[in-house]
Write a protein that holds these residues in place. Sequence first.
Motif, PDB file in Angstrom:
ATOM      1  N   GLN A  27      26.142  52.166  -1.244  1.00 29.23           N
ATOM      2  CA  GLN A  27      25.097  52.028  -2.247  1.00 29.23           C
ATOM      3  C   GLN A  27      24.478  53.388  -2.547  1.00 29.23           C
ATOM      4  O   GLN A  27      24.460  54.273  -1.687  1.00 29.23           O
ATOM      5  N   VAL A  28      23.953  53.520  -3.763  1.00 28.32           N
ATOM      6  CA  VAL A  28      23.260  54.737  -4.158  1.00 28.32           C
ATOM      7  C   VAL A  28      21.772  54.429  -4.323  1.00 28.32           C
ATOM      8  O   VAL A  28      21.398  53.464  -4.985  1.00 28.32           O
ATOM      9  N   LEU A  29      20.946  55.248  -3.677  1.00 28.21           N
ATOM     10  CA  LEU A  29      19.504  55.139  -3.836  1.00 28.21           C
ATOM     11  C   LEU A  29      19.097  56.067  -4.979  1.00 28.21           C
ATOM     12  O   LEU A  29      19.194  57.291  -4.859  1.00 28.21           O
ATOM     13  N   PRO A  30      18.660  55.527  -6.105  1.00 25.55           N
ATOM     14  CA  PRO A  30      18.405  56.373  -7.285  1.00 25.55           C
ATOM     15  C   PRO A  30      17.085  57.125  -7.195  1.00 25.55           C
ATOM     16  O   PRO A  30      16.189  56.769  -6.429  1.00 25.55           O
ATOM     17  N   PHE A  31      16.980  58.168  -8.019  1.00 25.92           N
ATOM     18  CA  PHE A  31      15.732  58.914  -8.106  1.00 25.92           C
ATOM     19  C   PHE A  31      14.576  58.000  -8.506  1.00 25.92           C
ATOM     20  O   PHE A  31      13.428  58.268  -8.174  1.00 25.92           O
ATOM     21  N   THR A  90      17.598  47.837   0.198  1.00 22.83           N
ATOM     22  CA  THR A  90      16.974  46.935  -0.762  1.00 22.83           C
ATOM     23  C   THR A  90      16.553  47.687  -2.019  1.00 22.83           C
ATOM     24  O   THR A  90      16.647  47.161  -3.136  1.00 22.83           O
ATOM     25  N   ALA A  91      16.101  48.931  -1.843  1.00 20.96           N
ATOM     26  CA  ALA A  91      15.668  49.745  -2.973  1.00 20.96           C
ATOM     27  C   ALA A  91      16.838  50.385  -3.708  1.00 20.96           C
ATOM     28  O   ALA A  91      16.664  50.920  -4.812  1.00 20.96           O
ATOM     29  N   SER A  92      18.034  50.324  -3.134  1.00 17.11           N
ATOM     30  CA  SER A  92      19.205  50.961  -3.728  1.00 17.11           C
ATOM     31  C   SER A  92      19.824  50.092  -4.824  1.00 17.11           C
ATOM     32  O   SER A  92      19.533  48.903  -4.940  1.00 17.11           O
TER      33      SER A  92
END
Length: 298
Positions: free
Chosen positions: A206-210, A264-266
């Motif tokens: 998964q990628v956690l975005p800015f 969860t935030a990703s």
Amino acid sequence: MALRNSTTERQRRLGTELRKLREQAGYSVTEGGELIGMGRTHLGHVEAGRTAIPSDRLRGLCDAYGCTRQPFVEALVAMSEDSGKGWWTEYRRALSQPVLDLAELEAAADALFSYESLFVPGILQTPEYTRSIFRSSQIERPRDNLEKAAQFRTERQQILTRVTPPTLHAVIHEAALHMRFGGMAVMRRQLLHLVRMAELPHVTIQVLPFTAEGLSACSTPLLLIESHGSALDTVLVDNPAAALFIHEEDAILKYRTRFDRLRTASLPPLDPGVSASTHESRDSLGLLQHVLYSLQEA
């Protein structure tokens, strides 16, 4: 009683767990040793990881301490019976003990949970990306050592393609996708490698975005290693001074909660098997493809 000149993380962990069991039972080192016919000094060396303990004595000690968690006891026995000899032992003269300890822990892992803020996780790096990171670091490395370190990191990845691999869940901050190591071509091949690795059924990326809210873009990277049926989990926190191995239950719970917040935030995981037309407008693959496009156009 032969004493080890140096100890590994596995050996220290075994000793630490036995010491905690003794202290929880309310025994002194002398009293603990007497329970299994072992002297105070001998048990002290066992608890420090400086010498081994036979499996029958280990089971007897756990029983005397009142430990009824059989899976935990068997995990300790498995740890004590492990020879510690694996492919990583060939690098003993070239690399530091914490690096070797990581490979040994990964080899025994059931699951790995990784968060990286500025780099692609080591277990997912291409060799050329790894070399470029080592070359750009402030640590001066002779060329031979650089090649050995890069080769070692590549060999760590073999656990993901073995017959019974651990599951891997990696959260990578968007910043890591934009960092340039080795130039645009190297970065493009690295990002494409992430897509290929995500095709493995036991790998989730998964990628956690800015744009994620309430989470620091540069929060400390972590690696949570589940092993022995989660009876002996470890968290590795790496920093410029030293690698820190953490295995206190309360601390591990905090890091597990933190990782859950991160994932969860990703964005939704990379899913190369899904047609591009059916992807959500904002998911990990879509963001990665956008970065790949920018690398191609730059």
